[in-house]
Design a protein around this motif. Sequence first.
Motif, PDB file in Angstrom:
ATOM      1  N   GLU A  28      47.825  41.232  49.869  1.00  0.00           N
ATOM      2  CA  GLU A  28      46.402  40.983  50.096  1.00  0.00           C
ATOM      3  C   GLU A  28      45.969  39.791  49.259  1.00  0.00           C
ATOM      4  O   GLU A  28      45.991  39.836  48.023  1.00  0.00           O
ATOM      5  CB  GLU A  28      45.573  42.213  49.723  1.00  0.00           C
ATOM      6  N   GLU A  29      45.563  38.727  49.921  1.00  0.00           N
ATOM      7  CA  GLU A  29      45.190  37.476  49.253  1.00  0.00           C
ATOM      8  C   GLU A  29      44.016  37.669  48.297  1.00  0.00           C
ATOM      9  O   GLU A  29      44.004  37.120  47.189  1.00  0.00           O
ATOM     10  CB  GLU A  29      44.840  36.415  50.293  1.00  0.00           C
ATOM     11  N   THR A  30      43.021  38.470  48.696  1.00  0.00           N
ATOM     12  CA  THR A  30      41.829  38.675  47.856  1.00  0.00           C
ATOM     13  C   THR A  30      42.195  39.358  46.539  1.00  0.00           C
ATOM     14  O   THR A  30      41.781  38.917  45.461  1.00  0.00           O
ATOM     15  CB  THR A  30      40.776  39.523  48.599  1.00  0.00           C
ATOM     16  N   THR A  31      42.975  40.434  46.629  1.00  0.00           N
ATOM     17  CA  THR A  31      43.417  41.146  45.424  1.00  0.00           C
ATOM     18  C   THR A  31      44.237  40.230  44.535  1.00  0.00           C
ATOM     19  O   THR A  31      44.083  40.209  43.297  1.00  0.00           O
ATOM     20  CB  THR A  31      44.258  42.380  45.807  1.00  0.00           C
ATOM     21  N   TYR A  32      45.113  39.459  45.139  1.00  0.00           N
ATOM     22  CA  TYR A  32      45.974  38.518  44.425  1.00  0.00           C
ATOM     23  C   TYR A  32      45.146  37.505  43.642  1.00  0.00           C
ATOM     24  O   TYR A  32      45.400  37.247  42.462  1.00  0.00           O
ATOM     25  CB  TYR A  32      46.872  37.822  45.448  1.00  0.00           C
ATOM     26  N   LYS A  33      44.119  36.940  44.271  1.00  0.00           N
ATOM     27  CA  LYS A  33      43.286  35.929  43.611  1.00  0.00           C
ATOM     28  C   LYS A  33      42.484  36.521  42.461  1.00  0.00           C
ATOM     29  O   LYS A  33      42.279  35.863  41.426  1.00  0.00           O
ATOM     30  CB  LYS A  33      42.361  35.264  44.630  1.00  0.00           C
ATOM     31  N   VAL A  34      42.024  37.761  42.616  1.00  0.00           N
ATOM     32  CA  VAL A  34      41.295  38.435  41.531  1.00  0.00           C
ATOM     33  C   VAL A  34      42.211  38.644  40.329  1.00  0.00           C
ATOM     34  O   VAL A  34      41.820  38.430  39.175  1.00  0.00           O
ATOM     35  CB  VAL A  34      40.709  39.783  42.021  1.00  0.00           C
ATOM     36  N   LYS A  42      42.679  35.325  38.550  1.00  0.00           N
ATOM     37  CA  LYS A  42      41.465  34.930  37.827  1.00  0.00           C
ATOM     38  C   LYS A  42      41.319  35.722  36.530  1.00  0.00           C
ATOM     39  O   LYS A  42      41.040  35.151  35.467  1.00  0.00           O
ATOM     40  CB  LYS A  42      40.237  35.151  38.718  1.00  0.00           C
TER      41      LYS A  42
END
Length: 215
Positions: free
Chosen positions: A73-79, A82
């Motif tokens: 999951e790209e969103t989870t990965y980016k969080v 960060k």
Amino acid sequence: MDILNGYDIIIFDCDGVLLDSNKQKSDAFKITLKDYDNNYIEDFLDYHKNNGGISRYEKFKYFLSNILENKFEETTYKVMLKNFSKNCIELYTKVDMTEGSLKLLSSLSEKKCFIASGSDQEELIEVFKKRDLDKYFNGIFGSPTPKNEIIGNILENNIGKALMIGDSIQDYKAAFINNIDFLFVKKYSEQNEMLIKECEEKSIASVNTLLELVG
């Protein structure tokens, strides 16, 4: 400093070589993943310690895809990236330098010195500037570019005999791929036993701390 005689280019890893940050970096991963089951976190920390020198980008992908066995999951990965970045900047600002590292860097003005790290390049540049350490280096490089590619780029743009100073199997492999010598710094390594055996079998030079390189 006899070990360094004959080398024109000195390439340093960062964590466990210049900064005593291996344990704290493991803690930063643990904090970033605190909402997950402890068994998953421990599996990940084992993977992290056995793969020093690999970037956080690859490690978080491994956590999501291999340890959690979830669809990436790209969103989870980016969080994750960060939050980990925030934790790392705080870490690098406070962590101690390794024994002898500042004294050694101060003595290498006649050589070209570089950092080739698995840590994030922008973070490293920011922190080394804040700590007034950037003045010792001709270039500070890190992820997302793989370490072996960083070393290759350094060698392509600089003439002379080069040495990689590191504390992990990945550091050694990156040096080997680029056909340059490797020096293992033992004291702060999380892969100590593994690399000591490798160094003994292949007659690779090692020191306990960088202080041994200061003449």
